[in-house]
Design a protein around this motif. Sequence first.
Motif, PDB file in Angstrom:
ATOM      1  N   MET A   1       0.505  -1.089  -0.566  1.00  0.00           N
ATOM      2  CA  MET A   1      -0.649   0.017  -0.011  1.00  0.00           C
ATOM      3  C   MET A   1       0.953   1.003  -0.511  1.00  0.00           C
ATOM      4  SD  MET A   1      -3.187  -1.112   2.811  1.00  0.00           S
ATOM      5  CE  MET A   1      -2.455  -3.144   2.997  1.00  0.00           C
ATOM      6  N   ALA A   2       2.068   0.785  -0.536  1.00  0.00           N
ATOM      7  CA  ALA A   2       2.986   2.575  -0.162  1.00  0.00           C
ATOM      8  C   ALA A   2       3.004   3.426  -1.139  1.00  0.00           C
ATOM      9  CB  ALA A   2       4.544   1.839  -0.059  1.00  0.00           C
TER      10      ALA A   2
ATOM     11  N   PRO B   1      -4.300   7.267   2.087  1.00  0.00           N
ATOM     12  CA  PRO B   1      -5.622   6.518   1.931  1.00  0.00           C
ATOM     13  C   PRO B   1      -6.431   6.986   2.372  1.00  0.00           C
ATOM     14  CG  PRO B   1      -3.799   5.565   4.201  1.00  0.00           C
ATOM     15  CD  PRO B   1      -3.474   5.750   2.436  1.00  0.00           C
ATOM     16  N   VAL B   2      -7.978   7.490   1.977  1.00  0.00           N
ATOM     17  CA  VAL B   2      -8.779   7.681   2.311  1.00  0.00           C
ATOM     18  C   VAL B   2      -9.411   7.135   4.084  1.00  0.00           C
ATOM     19  CG1 VAL B   2     -10.245   9.192   0.628  1.00  0.00           C
ATOM     20  CG2 VAL B   2     -10.569   6.368   1.425  1.00  0.00           C
ATOM     21  N   LEU B   3      -9.349   5.767   4.544  1.00  0.00           N
ATOM     22  CA  LEU B   3      -9.896   5.435   5.242  1.00  0.00           C
ATOM     23  C   LEU B   3      -8.489   4.181   5.995  1.00  0.00           C
ATOM     24  CD1 LEU B   3     -12.106   4.860   7.130  1.00  0.00           C
ATOM     25  CD2 LEU B   3     -12.269   2.895   5.500  1.00  0.00           C
TER      26      LEU B   3
ATOM     27  N   PHE C   1      -6.484  -2.710   7.394  1.00  0.00           N
ATOM     28  CA  PHE C   1      -6.584  -2.834   5.624  1.00  0.00           C
ATOM     29  C   PHE C   1      -6.627  -0.876   5.835  1.00  0.00           C
ATOM     30  CE2 PHE C   1     -11.326  -2.830   7.025  1.00  0.00           C
ATOM     31  CZ  PHE C   1     -11.384  -1.920   5.603  1.00  0.00           C
ATOM     32  N   SER C   2      -6.642  -0.757   4.226  1.00  0.00           N
ATOM     33  CA  SER C   2      -6.327   1.232   4.020  1.00  0.00           C
ATOM     34  C   SER C   2      -7.391   0.772   2.719  1.00  0.00           C
ATOM     35  CB  SER C   2      -4.821   1.663   4.112  1.00  0.00           C
ATOM     36  OG  SER C   2      -4.929   0.812   3.074  1.00  0.00           O
ATOM     37  N   LEU C   3      -8.146   2.006   2.330  1.00  0.00           N
ATOM     38  CA  LEU C   3      -8.388   2.707   1.336  1.00  0.00           C
ATOM     39  C   LEU C   3      -7.852   2.941   0.711  1.00  0.00           C
ATOM     40  CD1 LEU C   3     -11.651   1.457  -0.145  1.00  0.00           C
ATOM     41  CD2 LEU C   3     -12.683   3.086   0.991  1.00  0.00           C
TER      42      LEU C   3
ATOM     43  N   VAL D   1      -8.607  -7.048  -3.757  1.00  0.00           N
ATOM     44  CA  VAL D   1      -9.816  -7.962  -2.242  1.00  0.00           C
ATOM     45  C   VAL D   1      -9.347  -8.077  -1.599  1.00  0.00           C
ATOM     46  CG1 VAL D   1     -11.432 -10.035  -2.396  1.00  0.00           C
ATOM     47  CG2 VAL D   1     -10.920  -8.434  -4.691  1.00  0.00           C
ATOM     48  N   LEU D   2      -9.781  -7.895   0.205  1.00  0.00           N
ATOM     49  CA  LEU D   2     -10.104  -8.658   1.209  1.00  0.00           C
ATOM     50  C   LEU D   2     -10.668 -10.029   1.354  1.00  0.00           C
ATOM     51  CD1 LEU D   2     -10.003  -5.734   3.386  1.00  0.00           C
ATOM     52  CD2 LEU D   2      -8.003  -6.553   2.761  1.00  0.00           C
TER      53      LEU D   2
END
Lengths: 335, 338
Positions: A1-2, A7-9, A33-35, A230-231
Amino acid sequence: MADGAAPVLNVRDLTTVFKTRSGAVHAVNSVSFSLKPGELLGIVGESGSGKSVTMMSLIGLIPAPPAIVSGEAVEFGGLDLLTARDDELRRIRGARIGFVFQDPMTSLNPVFTIGYQIMEPLRKHMGMTKPEARARAQALLELVGIPDAERRLKDYPHQFSGGMRQRVMIAIALACDPEVLIADEPTTALDVTIQAQILELMHELRAKLGMAVIWITHDLGVIAGIADRVLVMYGGQIVEHADVRDLFKQPRHPYTRALLQTVPRVRGERAERLEVIEGQPPILHAAPSSCSFAARCPFSFERCLRENPARFEVGPGHDAACFYDFDAGGPRDVG
Amino acid sequence: MLDDPKVSKILVEVRDLKMHFPIHAGVLKKRVGEVKAVDGISFDIYEGETLGLVGESGCGKSTVGRAILRLYDITEGSVKIDGIEIGHTPQSELRTMRPTMQMVFQDPQASLNPRMSVSAIIGEPLDEHTKMSKIEKRAKVMDLMDQVGLNRDFANRYPHEFSGGQRQRIGIARALALNPKFIVCDEPIAALDVSIQAQVVNLLEDLQAEHGLTYLFISHDLSMVRHIADRVAVMYLGRVVELASREQLYEAPKHPYTQALLSAVPEPDPWIEDKIERVILQGDVPSPANPPKGCNFCTRCPQVMEICKTDEPPTFEIAPGHVTACHLYSATNTESAS
């Protein structure tokens, strides 16, 4: 996620425990997790895997008590939602984070018109006057593809079909231009041809509006068509996380692999015999002290029974909570 | 599991079955109309095969299943099971025939009495229809539990102590108790999680192979029907629009509704998903109380013609064993097209 934007969340270590008369239920266990802005994050899992409770927990919709929601942080818009005051959460819910639930009949109020229900968040959150709100409500109904929008604002929920009701729900969720849309099994109660309409609508809306979406479903087919990332959840934990193509091409958790093998398909080869995942999902009476899938897992070995695996990185942006290494064909080389 | 259904015997023969439910309104409960849930359908089911019956909610597929077992008093038509006409037999006389035809319901929670133990639930048909002694009954119940993969030790437990998949096994054991020939499975896996669905479907297949059972498998899940059924009938608004072998139906669907329905099913594969050319149907299914004139599908059909809005399409056999009710396949149309 770098990569890319902030992230927004960002959810870190979220845990939800229900205290019930027959003991504790550890519904969500250390979920992180992040979004990212504009992406669609799919969450797949079977009933009881904790996907809905995770979403409800992070925006304070789980009644506590009986639940205990804890964690490091849920960062959204400069706030920590876990420690935010009720009035701060109220300003976020339905405004900056919109929701669409599975069953539109039970989430719409039967005694108010659709127009009233779309105008409600506009007037509460955005301080619009009645005429402003009505004009916006009509525009929203047009946006979600409801014909004859002006007249239909005066109709009640029972006058809409299931698919149309779900469009209304989406219109309400989008009313205040949310940064995040959380859709919890939004097409599960719909027929397959109506589901196709809603999925098509979702593609259009994302292209137009660009909000980030969390899409919860048990249907791997829906995920394959709509998600960017996907998670996979099992037993209240995230067991695998990957870009949608990596997940389907190289699933790295035995549960994901089994799930992909067990579903029959409408296209392509037809299997004479369905692959079976033996056994039952776990009962979550205690925090996990071993891998929650170990009892059903064909690859499990001794370590899986005494230790709960962390999420190991298995590729770029791809992690799996499993001690078995499919690339090496044996136990993972970790401490 | 048949290679050539033609050589095999017809076990269930349904002809022009209609099931209309009256609509009453007003203080005097005057009859103001009727819901044409099933409106003239015909099909055969061969001994030992599985006929899949698919369609979306409200198309009448469950009503068909219930009507051919005479859980309803049918409006019109004929139903023959094993050569015996049961379409209009009084319910009292039907009792003696019940053992040959059984049903597995969708919701195992609602179809099992919460106050009865598992052994009482599975044994109830034996109490009703046989004169077995207590010991014989007990032995039969244990045997049934073994067959459906339930632990014998749980015979005295109650339905709420079981998971959804196990409850469905109880329902299957009850349906098997009287050695039926024909079982209607009404959405037997719809309430179950994907990882449990395969367990139950494999069990149904094993039991079919072992006992030579014939199934009517009612489902909205097109991919599971492709897996389990030998032949498939597609329903829309009370009528069968297409009936064909599994291969014919899934590889070369002919009716525009079947084509749209199959194209709408999501594929658990992002690469295939990208390439699917979907036929997105516009609008919703019309009310069965007020179906459109002509073809039932004419209001949503992407290939609608003038004739479809006035004339109900007859059924055309376009290949051996492949029938469809669509004007596109009438002789005049095929000629003008070629």
